[in-house]
Motif scaffolding. Structure first.
Motif, mmCIF file in Angstrom:
data_model
loop_
_atom_site.group_PDB
_atom_site.id
_atom_site.type_symbol
_atom_site.label_atom_id
_atom_site.label_comp_id
_atom_site.label_asym_id
_atom_site.label_seq_id
_atom_site.Cartn_x
_atom_site.Cartn_y
_atom_site.Cartn_z
ATOM 1 N N THR A 85 -36.800 85.996 20.557
ATOM 2 C CA THR A 85 -36.210 86.684 19.398
ATOM 3 C C THR A 85 -36.857 88.037 19.070
ATOM 4 O O THR A 85 -36.331 89.186 18.892
ATOM 5 N N THR A 89 -34.871 91.354 19.725
ATOM 6 C CA THR A 89 -34.267 91.760 18.334
ATOM 7 C C THR A 89 -34.546 93.557 18.232
ATOM 8 O O THR A 89 -33.366 94.065 18.244
ATOM 9 N N LEU A 202 -29.433 91.097 9.837
ATOM 10 C CA LEU A 202 -30.294 89.795 9.588
ATOM 11 C C LEU A 202 -29.397 88.711 9.814
ATOM 12 O O LEU A 202 -29.912 87.824 10.615
ATOM 13 N N THR A 203 -28.301 88.472 9.481
ATOM 14 C CA THR A 203 -27.475 87.408 9.879
ATOM 15 C C THR A 203 -27.390 87.647 11.468
ATOM 16 O O THR A 203 -27.363 86.511 11.889
ATOM 17 N N MET A 206 -30.337 85.980 12.988
ATOM 18 C CA MET A 206 -30.376 84.436 12.697
ATOM 19 C C MET A 206 -29.425 83.845 13.515
ATOM 20 O O MET A 206 -29.504 82.733 14.105
ATOM 21 N N VAL A 209 -30.647 83.556 16.719
ATOM 22 C CA VAL A 209 -31.780 82.338 16.974
ATOM 23 C C VAL A 209 -31.096 80.996 17.105
ATOM 24 O O VAL A 209 -31.464 80.163 18.090
ATOM 25 N N ALA A 210 -30.055 81.040 16.387
ATOM 26 C CA ALA A 210 -29.126 79.667 16.545
ATOM 27 C C ALA A 210 -28.845 79.458 17.868
ATOM 28 O O ALA A 210 -28.462 78.377 18.296
ATOM 29 N N SER A 213 -31.582 78.681 20.332
ATOM 30 C CA SER A 213 -32.499 77.660 20.201
ATOM 31 C C SER A 213 -31.547 76.248 20.868
ATOM 32 O O SER A 213 -32.433 75.061 21.008
ATOM 33 N N LEU A 273 -29.044 77.014 9.943
ATOM 34 C CA LEU A 273 -29.446 78.462 10.401
ATOM 35 C C LEU A 273 -27.783 79.093 10.343
ATOM 36 O O LEU A 273 -27.799 80.186 9.573
ATOM 37 N N ASN A 274 -27.057 78.396 10.790
ATOM 38 C CA ASN A 274 -25.539 79.096 10.765
ATOM 39 C C ASN A 274 -25.117 79.226 9.483
ATOM 40 O O ASN A 274 -24.490 80.040 8.981
ATOM 41 N N SER A 277 -27.156 81.943 7.495
ATOM 42 C CA SER A 277 -27.011 83.367 7.795
ATOM 43 C C SER A 277 -25.587 83.554 7.437
ATOM 44 O O SER A 277 -25.232 84.896 6.815
#
Lengths: 287, 309
Positions: A85, A89, A202-203, A206, A209-210, A213, A273-274, A277
């Protein structure tokens, strides 16, 4: 006259019956969709909860049939997700910035946007193959670095997409006001556009990331797995998805139980996370 | 002032550079797949696409079985996914009380957020046994007796197999198709719908005769996007398809898809021809999904132009 009257009420009734049937079917479809979500979550909870204990977070993955935890896999997953990430990013944000702030809808920008959308939905196993050819074959062995690169490549299109969407929502008047004060473009973008779009971006990160992962297929070809504690990214690295894959398909009860524990852990983290975010995104919409 | 100019140039350069990187990734993917697949394609030629043989011992490989498996599971997924997604999108946009709209939207997103491997482990340990004990015997005893179609539902109920994989894929593509259908349904100008309601049309008639024709391109785009997802889905399928390299007429039989063959065999493949054949499979998958996704994207862009949004 009477004939016409009865004909039209008959027709009206049929239309109403069709309408009601379809409405009922659409409600049934919705219930059907929610049913699977509830069933899967319930399965995970009822099978996985027994494995969620201190051992899971403090011990290494066991040899066949033995008892143990998932510490090395959890560590590997967190580390590779983090590196992926952090690497993906800024690349995604800058590429997205070009599309939203500099391209002005030119051909090159359109092509990049199009390709990005394709990459966004492309099968992740293809990305795994690509990184396998790119790094694993060259280096001669599976490694954590290759896993990080694969995850970064999956992060980039997600971040590009949300960056473009969010920057497009920033009102032009803000940019023009700054530009009118003689602000150079890079300052307008970093100080004005980015700030206005921060929460949305930012959302996006995230969500990325979700997304990564839970990725299994690309890691299978790059980081593979490691039964032992390992902090060296240059060597094969344990990670939750691949461990779940191997343990679930094994004939050992202890391994399967650990797989359920890992599955619950990973799903809980991703759903959290979902939700976080998305509520963040709503917060920024309210403003 | 010149310092600012330099900073501006640097910043612009960085953004262009990374935008190019997106293009480079795609080129890299294509190049690495082609170069990795080259030995196998050189050995087997075009026969690779049509040959059913998959024999690591004699090093003879063909892609027909996995391609067939990928297509059949995706078709089953679409048969389940399209009507249900349409129903959910219809419910959310036309019927749902406003207070339920957000929670429903979130639930659909969560269904999309669950990782593929979770669908796999659930499918193997929960869904497959249930299918084996109830649904499959039922299908075999009813549809299995019909002359031609019966062949699709013949054989013992194994639980795992092509049908199970298709069903799980159907559930997995639901959220993707639904959210696109919902989005495109919401682009229909209220004026159009209201004028139909004003003429006395029912909710269903408005949806079928006004909303659907207006959004047709977008709906097809959404379906193709779901199809692209279904074809490339790996872990969920790998768990439940049984990984058998043969084409069986029965949907109950185990099979293989391109992605399941890759996930199952890649790390264990020995020998250059074997590995290269697997990469060639990946290349075939890439080409198929690339075409499907490109078509989907073009349709969605066309709808965007039409509605001017």
């Amino acid at each position: 006259m009477v004939m016409v009257q009865s004909f039209s009420t008959e027709r009206y009734r049929r239309r109403r019956i069709v309408n009601r049937t379809v409405l009922a079917l659409s409600i049934a479809a919705t219930v059907f969709g929610l049913f699977w979500l509830a069933w899967i979550l319930w399965t995970l909870l009822s099978n996985g909860i027994a494995s969620i204990n201190l051992q899971l977070f403090s011990q290494m993955t066991p040899p066949p049939g033995g008892k143990g935890g998932l510490l090395n896999a959890i560590f590997g997953s967190v580390l590779m997700t983090l590196v992926g990430t952090v690497a993906g990013t800024p690349i995604g944000i800058l590429a997205g910035t070009y599309l939203a702030e500099f391209s002005y809808g030119n051909k090159f920008g359109q092509v990049i946007q199009f390709i990005n959308d394709i990459l966004l939905s492309a099968p992740s196993i293809i990305i795994g193959l690509f990184v396998y050819e790119l790094l694993v074959v060259r280096m001669g062995h599976f490694s954590g670095w290759a896993g990080c690169v694969a995850l970064a490549i999956i992060v980039i299109p997600v971040v590009v997409r949300t960056t473009v969407d969010m920057l497009n929502l920033v009102p032009n008047a803000l940019r023009e006001a700054a530009a009118a004060l003689g602000t150079p473009k890079w300052k307008v973008i970093t100080m004005i556009s980015y700030r206005a779009a921060l929460q949305g971006m930012l959302t996006g990160v995230m969500l990325a990331v979700a997304r990564v992962s839970g990725e299994t297929a690309p890691l299978l070809f790059t980081a593979l797995n490691n039964q032992f504690w390992n902090t060296d990214l240059d060597r094969p690295m344990a990670n939750l998805p691949v461990v779940i894959f191997q343990f679930a398909l094994s004939p050992y009860d202890d391994w399967q139980q650990l797989a359920w524990g890992g599955a619950l852990l990973i799903t809980a983290a991703i759903l959290l996370l979902n939700i976080v975010s998305r509520s963040l995104a709503n917060l920024s919409n309210l403003k | 002032m010149s310092g600012q100019n330099v900073a501006d140039k640097l910043f612009f350069g960085a953004t262009v550079g990374f935008a190019c990187l997106v293009l480079l990734i795609l080129c890299g993917v294509i190049f690495s797949l082609v170069s990795g697949a080259a030995p196998a394609l050189r050995t087997f030629g075009f026969g690779f696409l049509t040959s059913e043989v998959w024999n690591p011992v004699t090093e003879k490989f063909g892609a027909a079985v996995p391609i067939y498996g990928t297509l059949v599971t995706s078709i089953i997924a679409m048969i389940i996914g399209i009507p249900v997604s349409f129903g959910i999108a219809f419910f959310i946009t036309e019927l749902c009380p406003p207070i339920l709209k957000r929670p429903l939207g979130i639930a659909i997103e969560l269904l999309a957020g669950i990782p593929s491997i979770i669908y796999g482990i659930w499918g193997l340990f929960v869904l497959a046994p249930i299918l084996q004990s109830t649904v499959q015997p039922f299908l075999i005893n009813t549809l299995g007796n019909i002359p031609v179609i019966g062949n699709l539902f013949a054989g013992p109920p194994l639980g795992i197999g092509v049908l199970t994989a298709g069903i799980i894929l159907g559930i997995m593509v639901l959220p993707f198709i639904t959210s696109i259908m919902r989005d495109v349904f919401e682009t229909v100008p209220p004026m159009l719908k209201e004028s139909a309601y004003g003429l006395g049309a029912t909710t269903w008639e408005v949806a079928w005769n006004v909303v659907l024709p207006y959004t047709r391109v977008g709906v097809i785009g959404g379906i193709m996007l779901g199809l692209g997802r279904a074809m490339g889905e790996t872990m969920a399928v790998t768990f439940v398809i049984g990984n058998a390299h043969r084409i069986a007429t029965s949907l109950m039989a185990p099979g293989a898809t391109i992605s399941s063959a890759l996930a199952n065999e890649f790390t264990e493949a020995v020998g250059d021809t074997y590995l290269s054949s697997l990469i060639a499979l990946g290349f075939v998958l890439f080409v198929i999904t690339f075409l499907v996704l490109t078509a989907a994207k073009i349709m969605l862009i066309r709808l965007q132009r039409q509605t001017g949004s």
